[in-house]
Design a protein around this motif. Structure first.
Motif, PDB file in Angstrom:
ATOM      1  N   GLY A 118       0.777  -1.247  -0.030  1.00  0.00           N
ATOM      2  CA  GLY A 118       0.089  -0.037   0.117  1.00  0.00           C
ATOM      3  C   GLY A 118       0.815   1.115  -0.158  1.00  0.00           C
ATOM      4  N   ILE A 119       0.448   2.373   0.504  1.00  0.00           N
ATOM      5  CA  ILE A 119       0.975   3.384   0.610  1.00  0.00           C
ATOM      6  C   ILE A 119       1.615   3.552   1.997  1.00  0.00           C
ATOM      7  N   SER A 120       2.707   3.921   2.219  1.00  0.00           N
ATOM      8  CA  SER A 120       3.399   3.976   3.631  1.00  0.00           C
ATOM      9  C   SER A 120       4.001   5.116   3.823  1.00  0.00           C
ATOM     10  N   ILE A 121       3.657   5.929   5.229  1.00  0.00           N
ATOM     11  CA  ILE A 121       4.580   7.312   5.600  1.00  0.00           C
ATOM     12  C   ILE A 121       5.385   6.362   6.806  1.00  0.00           C
ATOM     13  N   GLY A 122       6.693   6.643   6.426  1.00  0.00           N
ATOM     14  CA  GLY A 122       7.745   6.183   7.501  1.00  0.00           C
ATOM     15  C   GLY A 122       8.514   4.984   6.846  1.00  0.00           C
ATOM     16  N   SER A 123       9.295   4.639   7.988  1.00  0.00           N
ATOM     17  CA  SER A 123       9.171   4.542   9.158  1.00  0.00           C
ATOM     18  C   SER A 123      10.019   5.669   9.559  1.00  0.00           C
ATOM     19  N   LEU A 124       9.216   6.116  10.732  1.00  0.00           N
ATOM     20  CA  LEU A 124       9.669   7.557  11.343  1.00  0.00           C
ATOM     21  C   LEU A 124       9.939   7.355  12.594  1.00  0.00           C
ATOM     22  N   THR A 168      -3.388  -5.672  -1.209  1.00  0.00           N
ATOM     23  CA  THR A 168      -2.240  -5.065  -0.439  1.00  0.00           C
ATOM     24  C   THR A 168      -2.542  -5.554   1.010  1.00  0.00           C
ATOM     25  N   THR A 169      -1.123  -5.688   1.564  1.00  0.00           N
ATOM     26  CA  THR A 169      -1.465  -5.857   2.910  1.00  0.00           C
ATOM     27  C   THR A 169      -1.855  -4.579   3.721  1.00  0.00           C
ATOM     28  N   ASN A 170      -1.833  -3.403   3.187  1.00  0.00           N
ATOM     29  CA  ASN A 170      -2.361  -2.445   3.955  1.00  0.00           C
ATOM     30  C   ASN A 170      -3.199  -1.525   3.014  1.00  0.00           C
ATOM     31  N   GLY A 171      -3.814  -0.346   3.361  1.00  0.00           N
ATOM     32  CA  GLY A 171      -4.073   0.656   2.385  1.00  0.00           C
ATOM     33  C   GLY A 171      -3.238   1.989   2.719  1.00  0.00           C
ATOM     34  N   ALA A 172      -3.482   2.916   3.246  1.00  0.00           N
ATOM     35  CA  ALA A 172      -2.514   3.897   3.578  1.00  0.00           C
ATOM     36  C   ALA A 172      -2.131   3.541   5.168  1.00  0.00           C
ATOM     37  N   ARG A 173      -0.938   3.879   5.312  1.00  0.00           N
ATOM     38  CA  ARG A 173      -0.558   3.514   6.830  1.00  0.00           C
ATOM     39  C   ARG A 173       0.462   4.520   7.112  1.00  0.00           C
ATOM     40  N   ILE A 174       0.863   4.811   8.591  1.00  0.00           N
ATOM     41  CA  ILE A 174       1.938   5.618   9.296  1.00  0.00           C
ATOM     42  C   ILE A 174       2.717   4.208   9.840  1.00  0.00           C
ATOM     43  N   LYS A 175       4.124   4.117   9.367  1.00  0.00           N
ATOM     44  CA  LYS A 175       4.863   3.313  10.384  1.00  0.00           C
ATOM     45  C   LYS A 175       5.847   4.130  11.241  1.00  0.00           C
ATOM     46  N   THR A 176       5.847   4.008  12.384  1.00  0.00           N
ATOM     47  CA  THR A 176       6.659   4.613  13.539  1.00  0.00           C
ATOM     48  C   THR A 176       7.447   3.578  14.162  1.00  0.00           C
ATOM     49  N   TRP A 177       8.635   4.140  14.802  1.00  0.00           N
ATOM     50  CA  TRP A 177       9.559   3.350  15.919  1.00  0.00           C
ATOM     51  C   TRP A 177       8.869   3.625  17.154  1.00  0.00           C
ATOM     52  N   GLU A 178       9.124   2.684  18.129  1.00  0.00           N
ATOM     53  CA  GLU A 178       8.824   2.950  19.526  1.00  0.00           C
ATOM     54  C   GLU A 178       9.966   4.057  20.023  1.00  0.00           C
ATOM     55  N   VAL A 179       9.349   4.978  20.772  1.00  0.00           N
ATOM     56  CA  VAL A 179      10.168   6.026  21.281  1.00  0.00           C
ATOM     57  C   VAL A 179      10.711   5.710  22.762  1.00  0.00           C
ATOM     58  N   SER A 180      11.819   5.538  23.244  1.00  0.00           N
ATOM     59  CA  SER A 180      12.483   5.424  24.306  1.00  0.00           C
ATOM     60  C   SER A 180      12.536   6.632  25.043  1.00  0.00           C
ATOM     61  N   ILE A 181      11.892   6.627  26.252  1.00  0.00           N
ATOM     62  CA  ILE A 181      11.953   7.706  27.289  1.00  0.00           C
ATOM     63  C   ILE A 181      12.992   7.672  28.435  1.00  0.00           C
ATOM     64  N   TRP A 182      13.832   6.273  28.079  1.00  0.00           N
ATOM     65  CA  TRP A 182      14.862   6.212  29.335  1.00  0.00           C
ATOM     66  C   TRP A 182      16.295   6.275  28.568  1.00  0.00           C
ATOM     67  N   PRO A 183      17.096   7.065  29.116  1.00  0.00           N
ATOM     68  CA  PRO A 183      18.370   7.309  28.608  1.00  0.00           C
ATOM     69  C   PRO A 183      19.134   6.112  28.453  1.00  0.00           C
TER      70      PRO A 183
END
Length: 140
Positions: free
Chosen positions: A97-103, A125-140
């Protein structure tokens, strides 16, 4: 590796191309402004990895319209730094499909804004339109 690469282009118009079986993405668009891709036919086997039809980054005012895309990966992969991206009248599938990211990989801050998907069909398609993101770590 791409079949075609457009870098730092302004007021670009590409139409009526038939592209097939790229060993990687078919068309890379980087640092372009005011680009239009229409009446395109892009094909790769549905099982072929990393065969994005369009891989776009750091570009704005880009239009994809009235085209047929059948690939093993994303019909359009929209990466960081993109704005005002318009996909209209696309027949997409198979693929992802149409993918935004990975961000956000490695806690990075990337901006993608004003993405419009209108009158597109997604078939197999496995998706239509999607947004792909990574998990944000809040720990240093």
């Amino acid at each position: 590796m791409q079949l075609l690469r457009f870098r730092s282009c302004n007021d670009l118009s590409v139409s009526s191309l038939n592209l097939a079986n790229s060993p990687g993405s078919h068309i890379a668009i980087n640092h372009c402004e005011n680009a239009r891709f229409f009446n395109m036919n892009i094909n790769a086997p549905g099982h072929s990895p990393n065969t994005d039809a369009y891989d776009i980054s750091s570009s704005k005012n880009v239009v994809f319209e009235d085209s047929t895309i059948a690939v093993g990966d994303d019909c359009i992969a929209i990466n960081g730094g993109c704005s005002y991206i318009n996909a209209t009248g696309l027949a997409c599938g198979p693929g992802h499909g149409i993918s935004i990211g990975s961000l956000g990989k490695n806690n990075s801050h990337e901006i993608v804004e004003e993405v419009y998907v209108n009158n597109c069909t997604f078939n197999g398609t496995t998706n239509g339109a999607r947004i792909k993101t990574w998990e944000v770590s809040i720990w240093p």
